[in-house]
Every structure is written in C-alpha cells, then in structure tokens.
Motif scaffolding. Structure first.
Motif, mmCIF file in Angstrom:
data_model
loop_
_atom_site.group_PDB
_atom_site.id
_atom_site.type_symbol
_atom_site.label_atom_id
_atom_site.label_comp_id
_atom_site.label_asym_id
_atom_site.label_seq_id
_atom_site.Cartn_x
_atom_site.Cartn_y
_atom_site.Cartn_z
ATOM 1 N N SER A 1 0.810 -1.227 0.000
ATOM 2 C CA SER A 1 0.000 0.000 0.000
ATOM 3 C C SER A 1 0.839 1.271 0.000
ATOM 4 C CB SER A 1 -0.903 0.042 1.237
ATOM 5 O OG SER A 1 -1.676 -1.110 1.307
ATOM 6 N N LEU A 2 2.136 1.169 0.278
ATOM 7 C CA LEU A 2 2.975 2.370 0.353
ATOM 8 C C LEU A 2 2.974 3.157 -0.956
ATOM 9 C CD1 LEU A 2 6.092 1.064 2.326
ATOM 10 C CD2 LEU A 2 4.206 2.455 3.192
ATOM 11 N N ALA A 3 2.799 2.424 -2.064
ATOM 12 C CA ALA A 3 2.770 3.092 -3.368
ATOM 13 C C ALA A 3 1.362 2.974 -3.982
ATOM 14 C CB ALA A 3 3.814 2.498 -4.304
ATOM 15 N N SER B 1 -7.360 0.897 1.080
ATOM 16 C CA SER B 1 -5.976 0.682 0.635
ATOM 17 C C SER B 1 -5.185 1.985 0.470
ATOM 18 C CB SER B 1 -5.961 -0.098 -0.679
ATOM 19 O OG SER B 1 -6.569 0.678 -1.692
ATOM 20 N N PHE B 2 -5.881 3.117 0.326
ATOM 21 C CA PHE B 2 -5.183 4.393 0.133
ATOM 22 C C PHE B 2 -4.628 4.953 1.454
ATOM 23 C CE2 PHE B 2 -7.446 5.963 -3.993
ATOM 24 C CZ PHE B 2 -6.939 4.850 -4.650
ATOM 25 N N VAL B 3 -5.127 4.429 2.578
ATOM 26 C CA VAL B 3 -4.764 5.028 3.875
ATOM 27 C C VAL B 3 -3.255 5.048 4.134
ATOM 28 C CG1 VAL B 3 -5.033 4.779 6.389
ATOM 29 C CG2 VAL B 3 -7.032 4.681 4.889
ATOM 30 N N PRO B 4 -2.526 3.894 4.009
ATOM 31 C CA PRO B 4 -1.078 3.953 4.297
ATOM 32 C C PRO B 4 -0.326 4.959 3.415
ATOM 33 C CG PRO B 4 -1.803 1.686 4.251
ATOM 34 C CD PRO B 4 -2.938 2.504 3.738
ATOM 35 N N ALA B 5 -0.627 5.003 2.121
ATOM 36 C CA ALA B 5 0.088 5.926 1.224
ATOM 37 C C ALA B 5 -0.271 7.385 1.534
ATOM 38 C CB ALA B 5 -0.226 5.594 -0.229
ATOM 39 N N LEU B 6 -1.552 7.640 1.822
ATOM 40 C CA LEU B 6 -1.963 9.009 2.159
ATOM 41 C C LEU B 6 -1.300 9.456 3.457
ATOM 42 C CD1 LEU B 6 -5.773 9.139 1.224
ATOM 43 C CD2 LEU B 6 -3.843 10.174 0.005
ATOM 44 N N ASN C 1 2.498 10.032 2.756
ATOM 45 C CA ASN C 1 2.740 11.283 2.021
ATOM 46 C C ASN C 1 2.416 12.512 2.873
ATOM 47 O OD1 ASN C 1 3.683 10.688 -0.822
ATOM 48 N ND2 ASN C 1 1.979 9.274 -0.644
ATOM 49 N N SER C 2 1.402 12.407 3.736
ATOM 50 C CA SER C 2 1.080 13.521 4.627
ATOM 51 C C SER C 2 2.217 13.766 5.606
ATOM 52 C CB SER C 2 -0.200 13.238 5.421
ATOM 53 O OG SER C 2 -1.247 12.933 4.551
ATOM 54 N N ILE C 3 2.760 12.683 6.176
ATOM 55 C CA ILE C 3 3.875 12.816 7.122
ATOM 56 C C ILE C 3 5.075 13.456 6.417
ATOM 57 C CG2 ILE C 3 5.566 11.522 8.520
ATOM 58 C CD1 ILE C 3 3.250 9.500 9.091
ATOM 59 N N LEU C 4 5.380 12.988 5.209
ATOM 60 C CA LEU C 4 6.525 13.543 4.462
ATOM 61 C C LEU C 4 6.310 15.029 4.176
ATOM 62 C CD1 LEU C 4 7.321 10.627 1.968
ATOM 63 C CD2 LEU C 4 8.543 11.241 4.047
ATOM 64 N N PHE C 5 5.055 15.386 3.880
ATOM 65 C CA PHE C 5 4.743 16.799 3.613
ATOM 66 C C PHE C 5 4.976 17.646 4.871
ATOM 67 C CE2 PHE C 5 1.845 20.434 3.335
ATOM 68 C CZ PHE C 5 2.234 20.960 2.103
ATOM 69 N N SER D 1 5.502 5.742 -6.244
ATOM 70 C CA SER D 1 4.223 5.291 -6.799
ATOM 71 C C SER D 1 4.234 5.389 -8.321
ATOM 72 C CB SER D 1 3.069 6.134 -6.260
ATOM 73 O OG SER D 1 3.140 6.211 -4.867
ATOM 74 N N VAL D 2 4.767 6.515 -8.819
ATOM 75 C CA VAL D 2 4.789 6.728 -10.272
ATOM 76 C C VAL D 2 5.716 5.707 -10.939
ATOM 77 C CG1 VAL D 2 5.511 8.352 -12.077
ATOM 78 C CG2 VAL D 2 4.167 9.168 -10.142
#
Ligand SMILES: [Zn+2]
Ligand SMILES: [Zn+2]
Length: 280
Positions: free
Chosen positions: A78-80, A149-154, A157-161, A177-178
């Motif tokens: 889910s990370l990506a 499934s989007f929760v871990p990636a969101l 990315n929020s933490i990184l932001f 992800s890309v």
C-alpha cells in the motif's frame, strides 16, 4: 475492453494524473538531498511491496508466512497506492485469460488500455475480483486494508509533507508510486510483446532482459507464466532476479517458509523441448 467512466475510475485517473503532476512539478523546481535520501529509504520497501508481496505472495502464494508478516507485506504494497487483495483477484484473471478475450491488460487491447486503462478499470466488476481473492478477504485486517488501501500511502505522504514540505512528499513518496506504476505496466505490456520465449505457454509472454533488470526480476515473464507459483522467476544463471534474493533473505531469517521452487530438471527439460521443436 475500455475504461468505463464512473466515480471509481475517474478518481483513479485523477489520482494517477495528480501523482505525475506532483512529481514533475517537484523535478522542475528545486529538490533537497534529504528528499532523495527519503526516496532511497522508502522505494525498496514499496518495490518489494509490489513484486514480492502483491505479485509473488498475494497473487501466486509462492511461499507461506505468518499472519502478522502477511499483513506487513500488504501494508508494504500500500505504500505506493497498491492494493494487495485487489491485485491478487485481478492478476489471477490475467493468468487465467492471458492474451485471450477476458485478459485484464493484454497488449492486444492497445498501449493505452494495457498500460494505464487497465489500472483505472480492468473491465471486471468488483464482485468478480473479490471472488478471485476470497482466500485473503476472510482475514478482517486484510478486508479492512482492501477497503481502505489508500490510507497507508496518504498517511505516508502527509507525514513527508509535514516533515519536509512539498518536495519531500513528491520525491520521497509520490515518485515511488509513479515509478512502480510504470514498472508494472512495462511488464504487462512489453513482456507480452517483446523478448524471448524459453517455455511453451498458451500466451504471448516473453522474457525481456531490459524490463527484467528494471523490475528486479519481474521481466522474466515467460518463465513466470510457465511456472507461475514459483518464487523464482529467473531460471538461467544470468536471469538476475533480485526479488528472489529478497525471498531468500526472508526465508533465511524465518519470516517466510515453504517457498515454492521448480525442480531443476523440469526447468531444463522443458526449455530443451522448445529449443528442439522450435515452437514459438
Ligand atoms: Zn503476463
Ligand atoms: Zn503473475
């Protein structure tokens, strides 16, 4: 099969477009060394989440593991923005109908549908995908992650932001992800079109050296279609399969067991049969 535009497919299409936009914007502007260090730390786990977790474990059950590590593998996927249970159901349909009507991403459907369209809408109703992955949906934690499934990636990315701003989110998080989207699609498209065949299979699957190197072993796709439950996709000594090395490491430290392997004489004999008959 084409993309049916409903709320789910539009959300995925905007998501894919948005991720590309974020990465391009960051690359056009200044990035920090720390952004790339975070990328270097996260990308290997996200890649293992796609190749070892989603593909070799969830779709093909190439080894056995504990319930907690199974969940850890699903989180890695889910990370990506991957969805391990959904992927298992969808990918099993690819093997069932590869390059026939009903395949989820054959190059016969065209470049767009095979590369991007099938990620947005694979042409099957959710119920069919769920039916194909019910062996995993019986676990409540996996059923939850399947729906969210989007929760871990969101979250990532929020933490990184919050920690490093826009460029850390873009390079440290979204870039993985890309890249992994295009790596997977390169296998789905190019490895059913270009490369060599070692084994007789019902489909057009190929071993593609360049794709295999760029995808850590996933491009030995003709081998994989012949021995789909094998943990190892590279069959010849020079068919480098880094994901199998990861599997060996997990096995050595006791995280996984009952790793499925093909008998060496079967690997060799079947390859020789194709060589002598010259069938393509
Ligand atoms: Zn395939
Ligand atoms: Zn597969």
């Amino acid at each position: 099969m084409g993309v049916k535009f409903n709320s789910s497919s539009l959300l995925k299409l905007f998501g894919i477009g948005g991720l590309h936009g974020i990465v391009i914007l960051a690359l056009l502007n200044e990035t920090e060394q720390a952004d790339w260090l975070v990328f270097a730390a996260i990308y290997p786990f996200a890649a293992i989440g796609v190749g070892v977790s989603m593909h070799r474990y969830f779709a093909h059950r190439a080894f056995k593991t504990s319930r907690w590590f199974q969940f850890a593998l699903a989180i890695m996927a889910s990370l990506a923005f991957g969805n391990a249970v959904f992927f298992a159901g969808k990918h099993r349909l690819h093997h069932k109908y590869s390059d026939q009507p009903g395949d989820v991403h054959s190059p016969k459907q065209g470049l767009w549908q095979s590369w991007i369209g099938s990620v947005v809408d694979c042409g099957y109703p959710t119920s069919t995908i769920e039916k194909g992955a019910r062996d995993f949906l019986r676990y409540p934690e996996l059923a939850w992650l399947y729906r969210n499934s989007f929760v871990p990636a969101l979250l990532l990315n929020s933490i990184l932001f919050l920690v490093g701003g826009f460029s850390m989110m873009a390079i440290g998080g979204c870039l993985s992800s890309v890249l992994l989207l295009h790596q997977s699609s390169a296998v789905n498209y190019l490895c059913h079109l270009r490369g060599y065949k070692t084994y007789e299979t019902r489909d057009d699957s190929r071993n593609n050296f360049i794709v295999a190197i760029l995808t850590f072993g996933e491009g030995w796709h003709n081998n994989h279609h012949r021995f789909s439950s094998s943990a190892k996709a590279g069959m010849r000594w020079w068919e480098i399969d880094m994901f199998y090395w990861v599997i060996l490491l997990f096995e050595a430290v006791g995280l996984i067991w009952d790793v499925k392997r093909v008998r060496p004489n079967q690997v060799l004999n079947e390859a020789l049969i194709l060589k002598t008959t010259g069938r393509k």
